[in-house]
Write a protein that holds these residues in place. Structure first.
Motif, PDB file in Angstrom:
ATOM      1  N   ARG A   1      -2.011  -5.411  -9.170  1.00 56.24           N
ATOM      2  CA  ARG A   1      -1.759  -6.290  -8.590  1.00 56.24           C
ATOM      3  C   ARG A   1      -2.259  -7.475  -9.353  1.00 56.24           C
TER       4      ARG A   1
ATOM      5  N   ARG B   1      -9.972 -13.662  -8.556  1.00 54.39           N
ATOM      6  CA  ARG B   1      -9.006 -13.531  -9.370  1.00 54.39           C
ATOM      7  C   ARG B   1      -9.455 -14.678 -10.761  1.00 54.39           C
TER       8      ARG B   1
ATOM      9  N   LYS C   1       1.347   2.482  -6.941  1.00 53.56           N
ATOM     10  CA  LYS C   1       0.955   1.702  -8.126  1.00 53.56           C
ATOM     11  C   LYS C   1      -0.134   2.467  -8.974  1.00 53.56           C
ATOM     12  N   SER C   2      -1.054   3.235  -8.365  1.00 51.46           N
ATOM     13  CA  SER C   2      -2.051   4.210  -9.130  1.00 51.46           C
ATOM     14  C   SER C   2      -1.135   4.871 -10.047  1.00 51.46           C
TER      15      SER C   2
ATOM     16  N   ARG D   1      -4.858   9.299   2.664  1.00 52.92           N
ATOM     17  CA  ARG D   1      -6.225   8.908   1.687  1.00 52.92           C
ATOM     18  C   ARG D   1      -7.213   8.931   2.699  1.00 52.92           C
TER      19      ARG D   1
ATOM     20  N   GLU E   1       0.829  -1.325  -0.155  1.00 54.31           N
ATOM     21  CA  GLU E   1       0.158   0.017  -0.019  1.00 54.31           C
ATOM     22  C   GLU E   1       0.718   1.363  -0.058  1.00 54.31           C
TER      23      GLU E   1
ATOM     24  N   LYS F   1     -12.119  -6.250   2.293  1.00 51.16           N
ATOM     25  CA  LYS F   1     -11.560  -5.271   2.759  1.00 51.16           C
ATOM     26  C   LYS F   1     -11.988  -4.568   4.242  1.00 51.16           C
TER      27      LYS F   1
ATOM     28  N   SER G   1      -1.108 -12.388  -3.475  1.00 56.78           N
ATOM     29  CA  SER G   1      -1.356 -13.297  -2.991  1.00 56.78           C
ATOM     30  C   SER G   1      -0.270 -13.955  -2.161  1.00 56.78           C
TER      31      SER G   1
ATOM     32  N   GLN H   1      11.476   6.969  -3.836  1.00 55.78           N
ATOM     33  CA  GLN H   1      11.917   8.293  -4.642  1.00 55.78           C
ATOM     34  C   GLN H   1      10.718   8.955  -4.886  1.00 55.78           C
TER      35      GLN H   1
ATOM     36  N   GLN I   1      -0.843 -13.147   1.659  1.00 61.42           N
ATOM     37  CA  GLN I   1      -1.439 -14.637   2.441  1.00 61.42           C
ATOM     38  C   GLN I   1      -0.373 -15.465   2.697  1.00 61.42           C
TER      39      GLN I   1
HETATM   40  N1  T5A Z   1      -4.458  -8.216  -1.515  1.00 66.85           N
HETATM   41  C1  T5A Z   1      -4.832  -8.101  -2.740  1.00 66.85           C
HETATM   42  C2  T5A Z   1      -4.375  -9.345  -0.886  1.00 66.85           C
HETATM   43  O1  T5A Z   1      -4.047  -9.242   0.638  1.00 66.85           O
HETATM   44  N2  T5A Z   1      -4.043 -10.256  -1.630  1.00 66.85           N
HETATM   45  C3  T5A Z   1      -4.296 -10.382  -2.701  1.00 66.85           C
HETATM   46  O2  T5A Z   1      -4.070 -11.477  -3.419  1.00 66.85           O
HETATM   47  C4  T5A Z   1      -4.607  -9.150  -3.650  1.00 66.85           C
HETATM   48  C5  T5A Z   1      -4.758  -9.051  -4.925  1.00 66.85           C
HETATM   49  C6  T5A Z   1      -6.289  -4.201  -1.940  1.00 66.85           C
HETATM   50  C7  T5A Z   1      -5.743  -4.822  -0.692  1.00 66.85           C
HETATM   51  O3  T5A Z   1      -6.059  -6.183  -0.905  1.00 66.85           O
HETATM   52  C8  T5A Z   1      -4.810  -6.815  -0.719  1.00 66.85           C
HETATM   53  C9  T5A Z   1      -3.868  -5.665  -0.783  1.00 66.85           C
HETATM   54  C10 T5A Z   1      -4.524  -4.534  -0.269  1.00 66.85           C
HETATM   55  O4  T5A Z   1      -4.575  -4.557   1.169  1.00 66.85           O
HETATM   56  P1  T5A Z   1      -6.114  -1.679  -2.629  1.00 66.85           P
HETATM   57  O5  T5A Z   1      -7.111  -0.466  -1.974  1.00 66.85           O
HETATM   58  O6  T5A Z   1      -6.282  -2.025  -3.947  1.00 66.85           O
HETATM   59  O7  T5A Z   1      -6.623  -2.856  -1.697  1.00 66.85           O
HETATM   60  O8  T5A Z   1      -4.739  -1.448  -1.903  1.00 66.85           O
HETATM   61  P2  T5A Z   1      -3.456  -0.931  -2.908  1.00 66.85           P
HETATM   62  O9  T5A Z   1      -3.390  -1.475  -4.153  1.00 66.85           O
HETATM   63  O10 T5A Z   1      -2.335  -1.141  -2.060  1.00 66.85           O
HETATM   64  O11 T5A Z   1      -3.920   0.794  -2.896  1.00 66.85           O
HETATM   65  P3  T5A Z   1      -2.992   1.812  -2.662  1.00 66.85           P
HETATM   66  O12 T5A Z   1      -3.716   3.026  -3.179  1.00 66.85           O
HETATM   67  O13 T5A Z   1      -2.760   2.053  -0.899  1.00 66.85           O
HETATM   68  O14 T5A Z   1      -1.439   1.736  -3.294  1.00 66.85           O
HETATM   69  P4  T5A Z   1      -1.095   2.530  -4.282  1.00 66.85           P
HETATM   70  O15 T5A Z   1      -1.969   2.431  -5.404  1.00 66.85           O
HETATM   71  O16 T5A Z   1       0.306   1.801  -4.627  1.00 66.85           O
HETATM   72  O17 T5A Z   1      -0.900   4.098  -4.019  1.00 66.85           O
HETATM   73  P5  T5A Z   1      -1.118   5.264  -4.616  1.00 66.85           P
HETATM   74  O18 T5A Z   1      -0.614   5.328  -5.906  1.00 66.85           O
HETATM   75  O19 T5A Z   1      -2.708   5.347  -4.320  1.00 66.85           O
HETATM   76  O20 T5A Z   1      -0.525   6.353  -3.477  1.00 66.85           O
HETATM   77  C11 T5A Z   1      -1.191   6.471  -2.313  1.00 66.85           C
HETATM   78  C12 T5A Z   1      -0.687   7.708  -1.766  1.00 66.85           C
HETATM   79  O21 T5A Z   1       0.670   8.098  -1.897  1.00 66.85           O
HETATM   80  C13 T5A Z   1       1.207   9.149  -2.773  1.00 66.85           C
HETATM   81  C14 T5A Z   1      -0.014   9.326  -3.858  1.00 66.85           C
HETATM   82  O22 T5A Z   1      -0.033  10.536  -4.272  1.00 66.85           O
HETATM   83  C15 T5A Z   1      -1.480   9.042  -2.864  1.00 66.85           C
HETATM   84  O23 T5A Z   1      -1.595  10.278  -2.106  1.00 66.85           O
HETATM   85  N3  T5A Z   1       2.533   8.759  -3.458  1.00 66.85           N
HETATM   86  C16 T5A Z   1       3.565   9.333  -3.245  1.00 66.85           C
HETATM   87  N4  T5A Z   1       3.912  10.369  -2.595  1.00 66.85           N
HETATM   88  C17 T5A Z   1       5.242  10.724  -2.592  1.00 66.85           C
HETATM   89  N5  T5A Z   1       6.227  10.079  -3.344  1.00 66.85           N
HETATM   90  C18 T5A Z   1       5.861   8.980  -4.067  1.00 66.85           C
HETATM   91  N6  T5A Z   1       6.952   8.269  -4.733  1.00 66.85           N
HETATM   92  C19 T5A Z   1       4.521   8.481  -4.003  1.00 66.85           C
HETATM   93  N7  T5A Z   1       3.680   7.336  -4.663  1.00 66.85           N
HETATM   94  C20 T5A Z   1       2.441   7.550  -4.211  1.00 66.85           C
END
Ligand code: T5A
Length: 210
Positions: free
Chosen positions: A96, A74, A15-16, A149, A11, A53, A101, A187, A105
């Protein structure tokens, strides 16, 4: 040939933001692309996403249920969205996939890898991504970003030790994988995006796309 490209990481790894940049790269090559996220991406898989979630109407989600639901979601996504898109010549850019997983997991919860292998064989067979981009982040920083967030969800509340184990698992798996690139996600976001774009451009070249 169409390819399945996956972005993985804890997290807050970014990724987004990286997926937005990768989508622009594919557009610039006129490559048709389908975006997916896991768990989710079909009506049923999105319902499963809601179940995993959060505690289900106050009922605790066991780690076995969590694992089974991840694979159920999946299977729905791969069979109903990803494979049809690839068969029609569209690329798929996944937020992802199966490695999550293994890391969460398997590494995080401590479920034996053999159980995961059995489920993977059953639901995916030999289907694997063509290219994986792993964004490596210390969970302390990642969760700090995720917290901006809003409130952390059930899985995000699993504790730092859980995420440290998941990260170590990711790192071990990526080191053994072909067609995978690891990027230091601590970074600045523009640097992370730049490196991700360069890695995807290099992969696209290997696919013979101009
Ligand atoms: N899961 C999922 C499992 O346990 N098993 C599995 O098999 C699968 C497929 C999914 C959840 O399910 C779990 C994992 C997760 O807990 P989710 O909401 O899709 O839930 O979780 P994430 O994919 O982790 O969502 P996140 O949004 O937290 O992660 P991201 O996409 O990596 O992060 P992003 O891009 O949204 O960034 C988050 C914040 O950080 C800032 C961004 O602007 C944003 O505000 N940011 C940065 N700030 C400074 N410097 C950088 N380099 C930055 N990069 C991002």
């Amino acid at each position: 040939m169409a390819a399945f490209v996956v972005v993985e990481g804890l997290e807050g790894a970014g990724k987004s933001s990286v997926i937005d940049a990768l989508k622009r790269v594919l557009d610039s090559h006129s490559i048709a692309v389908e975006l997916t996220r896991e768990p989710g991406g079909t009506p049923m898989a999105e319902a499963i996403r809601d179940c995993v979630k959060h505690d289900w109407q106050g009922e605790r989600v066991t780690q076995e249920t969590e694992l089974l639901l991840m694979y159920a979601a999946r299977s729905q996504l791969v069979e109903n969205v990803i494979k049809p898109a690839l068969n029609q010549g569209r690329w798929v850019l996944g937020d992802r996939h199966d490695l999550s997983s293994v890391a969460y997991q398997g590494g995080g919860r401590g479920i034996p890898i053999e159980s995961l292998r059995t489920l993977r064989r059953m639901t995916l067979g030999d289907f694997v991504p063509d290219f994986t981009l792993y964004l490596d982040i210390d969970p302390v920083l990642g969760l700090e970003r995720a917290r901006t967030r809003g409130e952390l969800d059930r899985i995000e509340q699993s504790g730092i030790a859980f995420f440290q184990r998941a990260r170590q698992c990711y790192q071990r798996m990526i080191a053994d994988m072909e067609n995978a690139v690891s990027i230091d996600a601590s970074q600045a976001i523009d640097v992370v995006q730049e490196q991700a774009v360069a890695a995807l451009e290099a992969f696209i070249t290997t696919q013979g796309v101009s």
